[in-house]
Design an enzyme around this catalytic site. Structure first.
Site, PDB file in Angstrom:
ATOM      1  NE  ARG A 110      33.120  42.299  23.246  1.00 50.35           N
ATOM      2  CZ  ARG A 110      32.668  42.280  24.501  1.00 50.35           C
ATOM      3  NH1 ARG A 110      33.290  41.576  25.415  1.00 50.35           N
ATOM      4  NH2 ARG A 110      31.595  42.963  24.843  1.00 50.35           N
ATOM      5  NE  ARG A 111      30.494  38.343  23.738  1.00 53.34           N
ATOM      6  CZ  ARG A 111      30.175  39.579  24.127  1.00 53.34           C
ATOM      7  NH1 ARG A 111      29.969  40.513  23.226  1.00 53.34           N
ATOM      8  NH2 ARG A 111      30.052  39.863  25.406  1.00 53.34           N
ATOM      9  CG  HIS A 142      31.147  47.241  36.365  1.00 48.69           C
ATOM     10  ND1 HIS A 142      31.989  47.402  35.295  1.00 48.69           N
ATOM     11  CD2 HIS A 142      31.637  48.040  37.341  1.00 48.69           C
ATOM     12  CE1 HIS A 142      32.940  48.275  35.600  1.00 48.69           C
ATOM     13  NE2 HIS A 142      32.742  48.678  36.835  1.00 48.69           N
ATOM     14  CE1 TYR A 153      36.313  48.721  41.007  1.00 49.19           C
ATOM     15  CE2 TYR A 153      34.410  48.220  39.636  1.00 49.19           C
ATOM     16  CZ  TYR A 153      35.520  49.002  39.924  1.00 49.19           C
ATOM     17  OH  TYR A 153      35.822  50.058  39.101  1.00 49.19           O
ATOM     18  CG  HIS A 204      39.285  47.198  29.547  1.00 46.50           C
ATOM     19  ND1 HIS A 204      39.935  48.167  30.282  1.00 46.50           N
ATOM     20  CD2 HIS A 204      38.171  46.871  30.267  1.00 46.50           C
ATOM     21  CE1 HIS A 204      39.257  48.410  31.390  1.00 46.50           C
ATOM     22  NE2 HIS A 204      38.180  47.647  31.398  1.00 46.50           N
ATOM     23  CG  PHE A 205      38.158  40.702  30.605  1.00 52.21           C
ATOM     24  CD1 PHE A 205      37.043  41.011  31.364  1.00 52.21           C
ATOM     25  CD2 PHE A 205      38.747  39.464  30.786  1.00 52.21           C
ATOM     26  CE1 PHE A 205      36.529  40.106  32.282  1.00 52.21           C
ATOM     27  CE2 PHE A 205      38.243  38.557  31.693  1.00 52.21           C
ATOM     28  CZ  PHE A 205      37.133  38.876  32.442  1.00 52.21           C
ATOM     29  CG  HIS A 206      43.156  39.170  28.474  1.00 47.09           C
ATOM     30  ND1 HIS A 206      42.141  39.134  27.543  1.00 47.09           N
ATOM     31  CD2 HIS A 206      43.390  37.870  28.809  1.00 47.09           C
ATOM     32  CE1 HIS A 206      41.781  37.881  27.324  1.00 47.09           C
ATOM     33  NE2 HIS A 206      42.526  37.097  28.075  1.00 47.09           N
TER      34      HIS A 206
END
Length: 564
Positions: free
Chosen positions: A449-450, A233, A237, A384-386
């Protein structure tokens, strides 16, 4: 500073404020970043077509190879090399030319990182490490994959300590003074990175490498996942803070105003340092072996990160309004029309901020206990990641590229490059909107996913997922294709800036950093041992007992599996 360095610094002009050796170091890192970007985006294009069941890969290549390569090359290699290129440029500009020792140490870090990258990529391409960039146990890759990862991280530490050493040297020469805001933010980001990497280094060195080489028979899966997300996580950042640096320091310069508040900017970065690390359990909300209390505690700490994000949003909109009103904007929103929309270097950063709004909201959903149950391990998480990394971070890096590469090469950001950059930024936004929206909607409906492609054996309920305009793999493939074409356009822009003619005096590109007034900033904000101590306390409070409990169950480990 030795005599040679001092003489070289005296020769620097206003338009050449970063010494040539420092420029070479920064530019080399950026070039490697874009080499990884080229291959990583190609893997991304292949993924969306495979998920659409539109192409079949040859026997020697499978979906999970390219998925692993895509994640490692873009999420780890591209971002890290680019960030260090950015840091080298800004630290040399704001604190002065690097000493010979700093420069040599930085090159050592670069070569160690690159060696680790080469080893890791060879293992992925050869089919020995199709474990995705999260490399979850009990999946087991070739031992050299983990060695490559360890070398990569150690290389970043070497380079990071070189930059921190440059900062410490400046502080010794300027006792009692607050460092320039860029340097402060760089050091904060590096401290966050070094502390966060302790988790991934621990699991790689003491769990994965012994398992992969047969020195132990089993691995503690719960512990390995916990140590990964201790790192995983704050890694987000490590990507975001350099983007925030551009928003805080470059956007005001483009608008012709100063940083809104030096103390607000520094406090926001300190809060990110404190609250971005002890939050990994919100990625493990459904994992067994971890008491609900610790998951709840880390969820609360996760929500604390919202505060510096909102502080940053407030600062940015304050800068927008101040600039717009100084340029004659009237009424409640008249300032909005006065922003430099035709400057693609501003537009790319503004659109990055815009994408981060739904991205941040999605992060709150992911971290919530009940809502996480709905979206866990679905395509929602990929979307969300993208929309948090592939849009805000990536588009900010593109905007920085339009400054950095011409600045470091001494070549102009030509009229052709500006036109291509405008097309690139718009197409990337469109492609990301289409692809990430489809992923979010499909995830809400239950698409996993995956996985390469699944319709659950033609089950009627599963087939209804793909009937809508956005809940459709075709929409996702169209978005991915647009993203790939936009990425290739970006590579063309980088090449133009690398090999074009030298800039005339009128065409010289400067690296813009806005001025900030630290006169009212409390010096406590730069008392590093205070903040590192508080961060350590929060980490120990959040992790000590859960990790002790996971260690207590070491005997219940799993043997490694190779599923490809």
């Amino acid at each position: 500073m030795n005599t040679e360095t001092a003489l070289r610094d005296q020769k620097l002009t206003i338009t050449d404020s970063v010494a040539k050796p420092d420029r070479k170091l920064a530019l080399t890192n950026i070039n490697v970043a874009y080499a990884a970007f080229l291959v990583g985006t190609l893997c991304g294009l292949l993924q969306v077509f495979i998920r659409n069941d539109a192409i079949q890969l040859p026997a020697w290549l499978d979906y999970y190879q390219i998925l692993t390569a895509h994640g490692v090359l873009l999420a780890l290699v591209f971002t890290t090399y680019f960030i260090f290129g950015f840091f080298y440029t800004g630290m040399s500009k704001t604190l002065g030319s690097f000493s010979d020792n700093v420069r040599m140490t930085s090159w050592i870090g670069f070569f160690v990182m690159t060696l680790g990258t080469i080893i890791t990529v060879i293992m992925i391409v050869s089919g020995e490490a199709s474990v995705l960039y999260t490399f979850y146990a009990p999946l087991q890759a070739n031992g050299f994959f983990y060695i490559g990862l360890a070398l990569f991280v150690v290389g970043t530490w070497i380079s990071g300590f070189a930059l921190i050493g440059h900062y410490v040297s400046w502080k010794k020469r300027h006792k009692g003074s607050l460092s320039p805001l860029f340097a402060f933010m760089t050091v904060t980001t590096l401290i966050l990175w070094i502390i966060a990497c302790l988790g991934v280094v621990a699991t790689v060195l003491f769990q994965f490498i012994p398992l992969a080489f047969g020195w132990v028979d089993t691995i503690n899966v719960g512990l390995s996942r916990t140590l990964f997300w201790y790192f995983g996580h704050p890694l987000v950042y490590f990507w975001l803070l350099p983007a925030y640096m551009a928003w805080y320091l470059i956007v005001p310069k483009l608008l012709g105003v100063n940083v809104f508040s030096d103390s607000l900017a520094r406090l926001a970065f300190i809060l990110f340092l404190l609250f971005s690390i002890p939050v990994g359990f919100h990625h493990q909300a459904v994992d067994p072996g971890i008491d609900h209390f610790w998951k709840f505690l880390q969820t609360v700490l996760t929500f604390m990160v919202i505060i510096p994000s909102l502080m940053t949003a407030f600062s940015m909109f304050a800068v927008f309004e101040i600039s717009g009103r100084e340029k004659g904007g009237k009424g409640l929103f008249g300032w909005f029309t006065k922003l430099p929309w035709r400057d693609v270097r501003f537009l790319s950063l503004f659109l990055a901020m815009l994408f981060f709004i739904p991205g941040g909201i999605g992060g709150i959903i992911n971290a919530s206990f009940q809502l996480n149950e709905v979206v866990h391990n679905t395509l929602w998480v990929v979307g969300h990641f993208h929309i948090t990394v592939g849009a805000p971070v990536a588009m900010t890096f593109y905007g920085l590229t339009f400054w950095l590469v011409p600045y470091l090469t001494g070549r102009p950001f030509s009229r052709l490059a500006k036109k291509l950059a405008l097309i690139q930024v718009i197409t990337w936004s469109l492609g990301m909107f289409l692809m990430s929206t489809a992923q979010h909607v499909l995830g809400l409906l239950g698409a996993p996913r995956r996985t390469a492609f699944t319709e659950y054996g033609g089950h009627e309920a599963a087939l209804t997922w793909f009937d809508g305009i956005f809940s459709n793999h075709v929409t996702m493939a169209v978005g991915g294709t647009i993203l790939f074409l936009s990425a290739m356009l970006l590579i063309v822009i980088v090449v133009i800036s690398l090999v074009g003619p030298k800039a005339t005096e009128e065409e010289i590109v400067e690296f813009p950093l806005a001025e900030s007034d630290p006169s009212s900033t409390p010096k406590l904000l730069e008392k590093w041992w205070v903040w590192i101590g508080i961060a350590a306390f929060l980490i120990i409070a959040a992790y000590a007992i859960p990790i002790a409990e996971l260690l207590h169950h070491m005997e219940s480990g799993s043997r490694g599996f190779r599923t490809w």
